[in-house]
Write a protein that holds these residues in place. Structure first.
Motif, mmCIF file in Angstrom:
data_model
loop_
_atom_site.group_PDB
_atom_site.id
_atom_site.type_symbol
_atom_site.label_atom_id
_atom_site.label_comp_id
_atom_site.label_asym_id
_atom_site.label_seq_id
_atom_site.Cartn_x
_atom_site.Cartn_y
_atom_site.Cartn_z
ATOM 1 N N ARG A 1 -22.478 -33.896 -65.692
ATOM 2 C CA ARG A 1 -21.212 -33.384 -65.171
ATOM 3 C C ARG A 1 -20.018 -33.913 -65.942
ATOM 4 N NH1 ARG A 1 -19.036 -32.056 -60.646
ATOM 5 N NH2 ARG A 1 -18.046 -34.024 -60.760
ATOM 6 N N ALA B 1 -9.493 -38.857 -66.893
ATOM 7 C CA ALA B 1 -10.277 -38.692 -65.666
ATOM 8 C C ALA B 1 -11.767 -38.843 -65.922
ATOM 9 C CB ALA B 1 -9.995 -37.313 -65.070
ATOM 10 N N VAL C 1 -12.846 -42.476 -65.922
ATOM 11 C CA VAL C 1 -12.929 -43.042 -64.583
ATOM 12 C C VAL C 1 -14.260 -42.652 -63.959
ATOM 13 C CG1 VAL C 1 -11.890 -43.101 -62.291
ATOM 14 C CG2 VAL C 1 -10.436 -42.871 -64.298
ATOM 15 N N TRP C 2 -14.573 -41.391 -64.085
ATOM 16 C CA TRP C 2 -15.790 -40.867 -63.493
ATOM 17 C C TRP C 2 -17.005 -41.589 -64.052
ATOM 18 C CZ3 TRP C 2 -20.174 -38.195 -65.087
ATOM 19 C CH2 TRP C 2 -20.909 -37.576 -64.055
ATOM 20 N N ARG D 1 -19.614 -44.545 -62.379
ATOM 21 C CA ARG D 1 -20.996 -44.145 -62.110
ATOM 22 C C ARG D 1 -21.993 -45.194 -62.609
ATOM 23 N NH1 ARG D 1 -18.450 -41.780 -59.782
ATOM 24 N NH2 ARG D 1 -18.348 -39.668 -58.984
ATOM 25 N N LEU E 1 -24.942 -46.235 -60.496
ATOM 26 C CA LEU E 1 -26.056 -45.292 -60.332
ATOM 27 C C LEU E 1 -27.142 -45.545 -61.364
ATOM 28 C CD1 LEU E 1 -24.285 -41.866 -59.737
ATOM 29 C CD2 LEU E 1 -25.273 -43.430 -58.083
ATOM 30 N N LEU F 1 -6.840 -39.316 -60.245
ATOM 31 C CA LEU F 1 -7.935 -38.818 -61.088
ATOM 32 C C LEU F 1 -9.243 -38.849 -60.306
ATOM 33 C CD1 LEU F 1 -7.141 -40.717 -64.411
ATOM 34 C CD2 LEU F 1 -6.636 -38.353 -63.866
ATOM 35 N N ARG F 2 -9.356 -39.877 -59.436
ATOM 36 C CA ARG F 2 -10.621 -40.085 -58.739
ATOM 37 C C ARG F 2 -10.893 -38.971 -57.727
ATOM 38 N NH1 ARG F 2 -10.108 -45.694 -57.013
ATOM 39 N NH2 ARG F 2 -10.562 -46.378 -59.102
ATOM 40 N N LEU G 1 -10.567 -36.013 -58.049
ATOM 41 C CA LEU G 1 -11.118 -34.830 -58.701
ATOM 42 C C LEU G 1 -12.640 -34.882 -58.771
ATOM 43 C CD1 LEU G 1 -8.633 -34.627 -61.689
ATOM 44 C CD2 LEU G 1 -8.624 -33.249 -59.634
ATOM 45 N N HIS G 2 -13.181 -36.104 -58.583
ATOM 46 C CA HIS G 2 -14.635 -36.235 -58.722
ATOM 47 C C HIS G 2 -15.332 -35.779 -57.453
ATOM 48 C CE1 HIS G 2 -13.349 -39.827 -61.380
ATOM 49 N NE2 HIS G 2 -13.144 -38.682 -61.955
ATOM 50 N N ASP G 3 -16.404 -35.045 -57.629
ATOM 51 C CA ASP G 3 -17.215 -34.662 -56.473
ATOM 52 C C ASP G 3 -18.133 -35.813 -56.112
ATOM 53 O OD1 ASP G 3 -16.018 -32.310 -56.613
ATOM 54 O OD2 ASP G 3 -17.640 -31.258 -57.633
ATOM 55 N N PRO H 1 -23.179 -36.478 -57.280
ATOM 56 C CA PRO H 1 -24.182 -37.328 -57.917
ATOM 57 C C PRO H 1 -24.605 -38.504 -57.046
ATOM 58 C CG PRO H 1 -22.376 -36.866 -59.392
ATOM 59 C CD PRO H 1 -21.969 -36.417 -58.036
ATOM 60 N N ARG H 2 -23.727 -38.953 -56.147
ATOM 61 C CA ARG H 2 -24.042 -40.096 -55.304
ATOM 62 C C ARG H 2 -25.237 -39.802 -54.391
ATOM 63 N NH1 ARG H 2 -20.651 -44.392 -55.400
ATOM 64 N NH2 ARG H 2 -18.595 -43.836 -56.132
ATOM 65 N N ARG I 1 -27.859 -38.354 -54.928
ATOM 66 C CA ARG I 1 -29.164 -38.461 -55.572
ATOM 67 C C ARG I 1 -29.872 -39.748 -55.181
ATOM 68 N NH1 ARG I 1 -29.913 -35.764 -60.617
ATOM 69 N NH2 ARG I 1 -28.375 -34.139 -60.832
ATOM 70 N N GLN I 2 -29.093 -40.775 -54.891
ATOM 71 C CA GLN I 2 -29.720 -42.078 -54.649
ATOM 72 C C GLN I 2 -30.454 -42.125 -53.341
ATOM 73 O OE1 GLN I 2 -27.171 -45.485 -55.082
ATOM 74 N NE2 GLN I 2 -28.193 -46.008 -56.981
#
Lengths: 820, 51
Positions: free
Chosen positions: A62, A114, A117-118, A122, A125, B39-40, B42-44, B47-48, B50-51
């Protein structure tokens, strides 16, 4: 046979690839030599390919959906980060959290948007031991919480590097804390001043309404006046105090500053209003005074945020020298110690691929060093026993034993960075246009107020005083004080979206007056890395070369790996590195020798026919011999950026005198300069960092009024950048140079420089227009006050109107092109 | 209109509460980083899961 195959192979491998496609990771154009036909994705370098694969393997694809991603090729240092696990390191930088985890603040190179940051957030994970990861984009600071028992910090650091973010311990915690405290205080002041201003407006509105209509009961009016007074006292004593201390400081140093007329206006308005409240006669100015304090504090906050202090030298040092080293004691035992424990006289062991932690003399071994930190040049230099070597340089080829001569703060690179810090601090602040007018402003308003008083005195002494005070309040240079910070904030915000980061308004003000522009060659005008530019030889030789170069740390080996990425690599039977010469080995039953022409021709025949590229100093020739016969020739060089010529031409057309300062040999500097249309006198080669600094300092001393700009990318330019009126760091530069730069460009290429220069001139036009508007309001106010027409309501309307005009003027002004 | 003698001070007390809340939020550091949170968002979260 050799000549014909060379001609055909050269033609097909370099001109046949067609239009360059973007790198699947960083989006930069893929060099045609690296283009793989039929591949799903193209990459500009091995680093980008590795990150792409890591992200894909962990289901983080993503990342590529973000519209704004970093556009820097991934840098790999190959460091082990073992020192991150050292107890001393933990002592210094790691804290324990309440729930038994460890917390560290890391400074990450190259985070800007951005997607960064993403990606950084992560990390938990992917690495099971990491519990929390948080990134502060503005400070490039990642805060990590992890379980030290499950995952060592070095593993986290290596992973961050593999994503393309080289981590360093964050040493600027204390400076950051100070800045944060300042910001919090400023915000608190604005909040209090704002609440008071709004609530003083309430009774003011009631009184104005009464005054405009049938009138207001005397009891209510007195109640409102006292309420206003009681509310304004904390505004003056609390948030408003900064203007009085500022004005007092300016007067004590016998300089005039916009704080002086502001303080006069506030004091005059408040004192007269308080007296009038107590005596229950005449106008009060509390609404004007409290709104002024509120608006002025906003302007001051914007200005404070747009000017960040240069980072301390010690913080910069951590980004260029390793934190750990290996020392050899008398018994010959090698021990790991923190770099801070290195002392002169000790012997340190430096493996290939490691960065030197201190200055010293080579006592054993023979190798090549990458001096790019000090010279800016990517071409490695051979060293032998007895050679002087410097901290921050990279040992490329073979292990070395170095006797430490200077370590820590006294090493050459540390002193260079201290010079950076000193020049940054010594640099006389440029007095902003608005502040230059403050002196005249104070005198004119005071004289006019006195004239008003004298003029009206014979009529009515009390009214004369009120008119004079009204003049002082209404001419309070609120809009004037906001003219510059507002225009700069709006322009800097727009510039940032174009990839231009401006640290202070004074940089824009200086850049609006074209003067002398020094520009670094390697990495600024050119791409800054050795890439394969020519290949004359059979295609079938490429896998042999790639196999042999696979394990080498030499920069040219990296060039081969990038150029031949994706080819199959047959197993290597044996290989030996010859420092200063090349590499030889056995692959698929063939004896392969790769290296400098002199090295290869000493081991092979058939060399006489290919001497033609030898003379050009801009290229590094590499020959390849197979089974004793020279079969292929390659040339490495540093390509000039595609937009360099056009950009420099346009800068010259804008009025800049462009001069090139290069650490490269003079012949190469002149050759590159002539391609860019620079005169020979304007191309200076063989410039050490100290010589660059001297050039800039002399240019500034010769004509103090002239803008001297230094554009560069590396630590070797940092001192010169700090000494220049404006230092500009280009895309992909070293973090140390970014920290000292006034402007940082994240868009690759030089055309952004043209945009910056034009944008600065436009911003200055907007600032001048703002100042003209605010002065026009003041002239109107003076006219109304002298003629006695002014009343508090008119003043209360005019003041925010003038500020609003400045806000609109800044917002609508065309500075940098807007990005939708 | 004598109600004003009560309402105005009352309004000021409420404002005082707002100011105190603002100062508290500032001291808590809620305004320290204004760059990253926008900015944060904007993140979906996808992916979280999945854990």
């Amino acid at each position: 046979m050799l000549a014909t195959s060379a001609a055909t192979a050269g033609a097909t491998s370099h001109e046949g690839a067609g239009v360059p496609s973007p790198c699947a990771h960083c989006g930069l154009p893929v060099p045609t030599a690296l283009h793989e036909d039929g591949a799903r994705a193209q990459f500009c370098c091995g680093g980008c390919r590795a990150v792409f694969e890591i992200l894909h393997d962990h289901g983080l694809d993503r990342y590529y959906e973000f519209a704004e991603r970093r556009t820097t090729p991934v840098v790999r240092t190959g460091r082990s980060y073992d020192e991150f696990d050292h107890p001393d390191f933990h002592e210094l930088y790691v804290q324990r959290t309440a729930d038994g985890l460890s917390r560290v603040h890391l400074y990450l190179e190259g985070v800007h948007c951005a997607s960064c940051v993403w990606l950084v957030e992560r990390v938990p994970l992917v690495l099971p031991g990491v519990v929390r990861a948080e990134l502060h984009v503005g400070r490039s600071q990642a805060t990590l919480e992890w379980d030290a028992i499950r995952t060592p910090l070095s593993e986290v650091a290596r992973f961050l590097e593999s994503l393309g973010y080289v981590p360093h311990p964050y040493r600027g915690i204390r400076a950051g804390e100070v800045r944060r405290a300042e910001d919090r205080v400023a915000l608190t002041r604005i909040g209090i001043a704002g609440a008071i201003a709004i609530n003083v407006m309430l009774p003011a509105l009631a009184m104005y309404s009464g005054w405009l209509s049938a009138g207001i009961e005397a009891d209510f009016e007195r109640f409102f006046r006292w309420t206003s007074l009681i509310l304004t006292v904390p505004a003056i004593l609390g948030p408003g105090r900064v203007f009085f201390t500022g004005a007092w400081g300016a007067l004590r140093t016998r300089s005039l500053h916009l704080d002086v007329p502001i303080a006069i206006a506030l004091a005059a308005g408040f004192v007269r209003g308080a007296v009038n409240t107590v005596t229950d006669t005449g106008p009060i100015y509390f609404d004007g005074v409290s709104v002024l304090i509120f608006l002025l504090l906003i302007g001051r906050f914007l200005q404070q945020r747009s000017q960040r202090a240069a980072a301390a030298a010690s913080e910069l040092l951590s980004t260029v020298t390793p934190n750990g080293a290996r020392m050899v004691d008398e018994q010959g035992v090698v021990r790991e110690i923190p770099a801070t424990a290195l002392l002169p006289g000790m012997t340190m062991d430096v493996r290939a691929g490691e960065t030197l932690a201190a200055d010293g003399v080579v006592v054993d071994g023979q190798s090549t060093l990458d001096l790019s930190l000090l010279t800016g040049e990517p071409r490695p230099v051979s060293v032998d026993v007895g050679a002087n070597v410097y901290a921050g340089t990279l040992n490329v080829a073979a292990p070395l034993r170095v006797r430490v001569v200077r370590s820590g703060e006294s090493s050459r690179v540390a002193r260079l960075l201290q010079q950076v810090e000193q020049s940054a601090r010594r640099r006389a602040p440029i007095v902003l246009l608005a502040n230059r007018m403050a002196g005249v402003f104070v005198i004119v308003t005071l004289v006019l107020a006195l004239a008003t008083y004298v003029l009206w005195y014979r009529d009515d002494a009390t009214r004369a005083l009120d008119h004079a005070i009204a003049l002082l309040v209404v001419t309070c240079p609120c809009a004037l004080a906001m003219a510059t910070p507002l225009a700069v904030t709006v322009a800097a915000g727009r510039a940032a979206r174009r990839g231009i980061f401006v640290k202070g308004g004074d940089a824009l003000e200086s850049l609006s007056r074209p003067g002398l522009l020094f520009i670094d060659k390697t990495g600024t005008i050119t791409e800054g890395r050795s890439s394969l530019l020519q290949w004359h030889g059979e295609e079938s030789l490429k896998p042999l070369v790639l196999s042999l170069e696979q394990g080498s740390t030499h920069p040219l080996a990296e060039g081969f790996r990038q150029a031949f990425a994706g080819l199959e690599t047959p197993p290597v039977e044996s290989s030996t590195h010859v420092p200063g010469g090349g590499i030889r080995g056995r692959v698929l039953g063939h004896d392969v020798v790769i290296g400098s022409p002199s090295f290869v021709s000493s081991a092979a025949t058939g060399a006489t026919s290919c001497r033609e590229m030898h003379g050009d100093p801009a290229y590094t020739p590499v020959w390849i011999a197979v089974d004793g016969v020279v079969r292929a020739r390659a040339a490495f060089g540093d390509a000039i950026r595609v937009d360099a010529r056009e950009s420099l031409d346009r800068l010259r057309a804008q009025g800049w005198r462009v001069r090139m300062l290069s650490g490269d040999v003079s012949d190469v500097a002149r050759a590159v300069g002539s391609e860019l249309g620079l005169a020979v006198v304007d191309c200076m080669g063989e410039m050490s960092p100290e010589a660059k600094l001297r050039q800039v300092a002399e240019a500034r001393a010769a004509d103090p009024g002239r803008t001297v700009v230094m554009v560069g990318d590396g630590v070797n330019d940092a001192a010169a950048m700090a000494a220049a009126t404006v230092g500009i760091a280009v895309h992909g530069g070293a973090e140390a140079s970014l920290a000292t730069a006034d402007v940082y460009l994240t868009t690759p290429g030089l055309s952004v420089l043209v945009e910056l220069s034009a944008g600065a001139a436009n911003t200055m036009r907007v600032i001048r227009r703002n100042i003209a508007f605010s002065l026009a309001y003041n002239v109107l106010g003076v006219g109304l006050a002298i003629t006695g027409v002014i009343n508090p309501l008119l003043g209360a309307i005019m003041m925010p109107m003038s500020s609003l005009t400045v806000v609109l003027g800044s917002w609508l002004g065309r500075t940098f092109p807007r990005v939708s | 209109m004598s109600i004003l003698y009560i309402v105005l001070p009352l309004a000021l007390v409420i404002v005082l509460g707002a100011v105190v809340a603002f100062v508290w939020a500032t001291r808590q550091g809620q305004f320290d980083d204004l760059d990253t949170p926008p900015l944060r968002v904007l993140h979906d979260d996808e992916p979280r899961r999945r854990q």
